[in-house]
Design a protein around this motif. Structure first.
Motif, PDB file in Angstrom:
ATOM      1  N   PRO A 165       0.451  -8.245 -10.313  1.00 16.49           N
ATOM      2  CA  PRO A 165       1.730  -7.661 -10.740  1.00 16.49           C
ATOM      3  C   PRO A 165       2.368  -6.872  -9.597  1.00 16.49           C
ATOM      4  O   PRO A 165       1.669  -6.380  -8.701  1.00 16.49           O
ATOM      5  N   ALA A 166       3.661  -6.744  -9.633  1.00 16.84           N
ATOM      6  CA  ALA A 166       4.397  -6.060  -8.561  1.00 16.84           C
ATOM      7  C   ALA A 166       3.919  -4.632  -8.374  1.00 16.84           C
ATOM      8  O   ALA A 166       3.784  -4.160  -7.244  1.00 16.84           O
ATOM      9  N   ASP A 167       3.625  -3.916  -9.454  1.00 14.14           N
ATOM     10  CA  ASP A 167       3.182  -2.524  -9.320  1.00 14.14           C
ATOM     11  C   ASP A 167       1.802  -2.441  -8.674  1.00 14.14           C
ATOM     12  O   ASP A 167       1.505  -1.498  -7.958  1.00 14.14           O
ATOM     13  N   ALA A 193       0.715  -4.511  -6.316  1.00 18.32           N
ATOM     14  CA  ALA A 193       0.950  -4.773  -4.895  1.00 18.32           C
ATOM     15  C   ALA A 193       1.513  -3.507  -4.227  1.00 18.32           C
ATOM     16  O   ALA A 193       1.182  -3.216  -3.077  1.00 18.32           O
ATOM     17  N   GLN A 194       2.355  -2.761  -4.931  1.00 17.44           N
ATOM     18  CA  GLN A 194       2.926  -1.526  -4.396  1.00 17.44           C
ATOM     19  C   GLN A 194       1.831  -0.495  -4.146  1.00 17.44           C
ATOM     20  O   GLN A 194       1.867   0.213  -3.150  1.00 17.44           O
ATOM     21  N   LYS A 195       0.833  -0.419  -5.044  1.00 16.69           N
ATOM     22  CA  LYS A 195      -0.237   0.566  -4.915  1.00 16.69           C
ATOM     23  C   LYS A 195      -1.113   0.269  -3.716  1.00 16.69           C
ATOM     24  O   LYS A 195      -1.689   1.180  -3.123  1.00 16.69           O
ATOM     25  N   GLN A 196      -1.251  -1.009  -3.345  1.00 16.75           N
ATOM     26  CA  GLN A 196      -2.092  -1.377  -2.214  1.00 16.75           C
ATOM     27  C   GLN A 196      -1.456  -1.003  -0.891  1.00 16.75           C
ATOM     28  O   GLN A 196      -2.111  -0.864   0.114  1.00 16.75           O
ATOM     29  N   LEU A 197      -0.115  -0.859  -0.870  1.00 12.10           N
ATOM     30  CA  LEU A 197       0.588  -0.508   0.366  1.00 12.10           C
ATOM     31  C   LEU A 197       0.420   0.949   0.595  1.00 12.10           C
ATOM     32  O   LEU A 197       0.068   1.644   1.281  1.00 12.10           O
TER      33      LEU A 197
END
Length: 185
Positions: free
Chosen positions: A177-179, A181-185
């Motif tokens: 999910p997009a959220d 992927a954001q947390k991994q950055l």
């Protein structure tokens, strides 16, 4: 009678699995554990032999005979992975083993996982259909191919659907999910 044998085989399978893992991790009896776990396919093979004997004894062939044959197919196709799964969870719960990793949910790892499931399903279906087909000549005329036609269709459909699902994940891998992927950055 076959339904009773199927229930007994199912119960025996789980009892042997539990005893085998308990012998390995709680009693530290590796050889005893191995002997008990070897008994798992023996239970299904025994069920198949009893099914053949039931048909040879004059029973009318039915879906229950095909179900009994499917136990052996499932045991061969999925049995080793089921035992590995139970082994990891038992070791974690009762012997201080590492926490089992969950199945991969995304990306190429998930695709590989889906193809592993697909291979197990296709192998189980092929073995089951072979065993069901063997019931006809082994039954001394008590069974006919037409009796088991629905099993051929259902298992064939299950195998094809599984190949399609795995193929779809190959073409369109499941993305996080997009959220996430954001947390991994």
């Amino acid at each position: 009678m076959i339904v009773t044998l199927i229930v007994a085989a199912e119960i025996s399978f789980w009892i042997l699995l539990g005893l085998g893992l308990a012998a390995r991790y709680l009693l530290r009896r590796r050889r005893t554990s191995t002997a008990l776990l070897i008994g798992l396919p023996v239970v299904d093979l025994t069920l198949y032999v009893l099914t053949v004997l039931d048909l040879r004894g004059g029973a009318t062939a039915s879906w229950t005979h095909a179900l009994a044959a499917s136990y052996a197919g499932f045991s061969i196709g999925y049995g080793p992975s089921l035992v590995r799964w139970a082994d990891r969870h038992f070791a974690y719960r009762f012997a201080g083993g590492p926490k089992p990793l969950p199945s991969p949910k995304y990306g190429p790892e998930h695709t590989r996982h889906e193809w592993q499931i697909c291979r197990r399903t296709v192998a189980s279906a092929a073995i089951t259909l072979s065993l069901i087909t063997l019931l006809v000549p082994l039954s001394a005329g008590a069974a006919h191919y037409g009796t088991f036609l629905q099993w051929y269709l259902k298992l064939g459909i299950a195998a094809v659907v599984n190949v399609i699902v795995a193929g779809c994940y190959s073409i369109w891998p499941k993305q996080p999910p997009a959220d996430a992927a954001q947390k991994q950055l």
